[in-house]
Enzyme design. Sequence first.
Site, PDB file in Angstrom:
ATOM      1  N   TRP A 130     -21.947 -50.386  -5.698  1.00 25.31           N
ATOM      2  CA  TRP A 130     -22.876 -49.542  -6.467  1.00 25.31           C
ATOM      3  C   TRP A 130     -22.679 -48.054  -6.207  1.00 25.31           C
ATOM      4  O   TRP A 130     -23.324 -47.235  -6.842  1.00 25.31           O
ATOM      5  CB  TRP A 130     -24.319 -49.932  -6.149  1.00 25.31           C
ATOM      6  N   LYS A 131     -21.833 -47.722  -5.244  1.00 29.68           N
ATOM      7  CA  LYS A 131     -21.612 -46.308  -4.889  1.00 29.68           C
ATOM      8  C   LYS A 131     -22.978 -45.628  -4.701  1.00 29.68           C
ATOM      9  O   LYS A 131     -23.887 -46.257  -4.166  1.00 29.68           O
ATOM     10  CB  LYS A 131     -20.742 -45.641  -5.956  1.00 29.68           C
ATOM     11  N   GLU A 181     -12.730 -43.204  -2.302  1.00 24.14           N
ATOM     12  CA  GLU A 181     -13.634 -42.045  -2.325  1.00 24.14           C
ATOM     13  C   GLU A 181     -13.900 -41.546  -0.905  1.00 24.14           C
ATOM     14  O   GLU A 181     -14.061 -40.346  -0.670  1.00 24.14           O
ATOM     15  CB  GLU A 181     -14.934 -42.409  -3.062  1.00 24.14           C
ATOM     16  N   GLU A 186      -7.120 -51.093  -4.986  1.00 22.67           N
ATOM     17  CA  GLU A 186      -7.749 -50.252  -6.002  1.00 22.67           C
ATOM     18  C   GLU A 186      -6.864 -49.039  -6.266  1.00 22.67           C
ATOM     19  O   GLU A 186      -6.931 -48.052  -5.518  1.00 22.67           O
ATOM     20  CB  GLU A 186      -9.124 -49.766  -5.515  1.00 22.67           C
ATOM     21  N   GLY A 191     -12.927 -45.580 -12.162  1.00 19.03           N
ATOM     22  CA  GLY A 191     -13.855 -44.783 -12.953  1.00 19.03           C
ATOM     23  C   GLY A 191     -13.212 -44.061 -14.121  1.00 19.03           C
ATOM     24  O   GLY A 191     -13.819 -43.191 -14.744  1.00 19.03           O
ATOM     25  N   SER A 229     -11.862 -49.923 -12.820  1.00 16.53           N
ATOM     26  CA  SER A 229     -12.227 -50.134 -14.234  1.00 16.53           C
ATOM     27  C   SER A 229     -12.217 -51.606 -14.640  1.00 16.53           C
ATOM     28  O   SER A 229     -11.827 -51.947 -15.763  1.00 16.53           O
ATOM     29  CB  SER A 229     -11.324 -49.303 -15.160  1.00 16.53           C
ATOM     30  N   GLY A 260     -17.012 -51.315  -9.749  1.00 15.66           N
ATOM     31  CA  GLY A 260     -17.897 -50.161  -9.633  1.00 15.66           C
ATOM     32  C   GLY A 260     -18.864 -50.123 -10.800  1.00 15.66           C
ATOM     33  O   GLY A 260     -19.838 -50.878 -10.851  1.00 15.66           O
ATOM     34  N   GLY A 261     -18.572 -49.257 -11.775  1.00 21.09           N
ATOM     35  CA  GLY A 261     -19.479 -49.003 -12.902  1.00 21.09           C
ATOM     36  C   GLY A 261     -20.045 -50.251 -13.567  1.00 21.09           C
ATOM     37  O   GLY A 261     -21.256 -50.318 -13.830  1.00 21.09           O
TER      38      GLY A 261
END
Length: 251
Positions: free
Chosen positions: A10-11, A97, A167, A173, A213, A234-235
């Site tokens: 979820w960052k 990140e 990744e 993203g 993605s 992620g998103g």
Amino acid sequence: MRKPLIAGNWKMFKTYDEVLSYAGDIIQRISDVKDVEILICPPYVYIHPLIEALKDSAVKTGSQNVFWEDSGAFTGEVSAPMIASIGTEYSIVGHSERRQLFGETDETVGRRVHAAFRGSLTPIVCVGETLAEREAGTTFDVVESQVRKGLAGLDADQGASLVIAYEPVWAIGTGKTATPEMAQEVHGFIRKILSDLFGREVSEQIRILYGGSVKGDNIDALMAQSDIDGALVGGASLDPASFERIIRFKR
Ligand code: 13P
């Protein structure tokens, strides 16, 4: 057989109320899913409330990072024994990140991996090349170095329970995914390094997730690859409906 693992990262997203409403929603959606391990890694503050909210479901909760010391005067850090003590099983380590924005190196990744195992957490160790590295043709060198340095000093038992996430940084993203064939090429390469480190039998047990993605419209083709054992999302993990679609990938 490696059980597929679909993990949401979820960052730094969601408020407390959003976390609770998501939990209620996802429980309903995936109550019949049996053959996929499901994990959500929220920001630290939501781990415990999420564990509580998901306690009647099979969805597990993990952390997005873990510090390399077990306790001490390290203001702002959170250790593996702390994370494990609230009922958490997994910790993401070395996300790109963290590497790009917070000075994470292969050496600190290695220290966190060892700390995770000391504290009874399973690390999900992230590796992946940048766009410049891919364009320079150094993808395999970069990934090999990240894997070997990040896993240095682990024994075969630890190796067997480890999770790796490939990744590619350029796919995170951005909406650009590695094609399933590109991802498989790197996953197969990573498994060869794992075989070299821990032996062939152990390397066959290690799950290697793809991240970058991942969406409902590309998960099926990714999961059809022989060395892709799950996804770090992620998103698309932030919305219960799109995460459900990924969890229900077609075989
Ligand atoms: P996106 O799925 O948003 O590209 O993020 C991938 C990722 O960084 C998961 O850890």
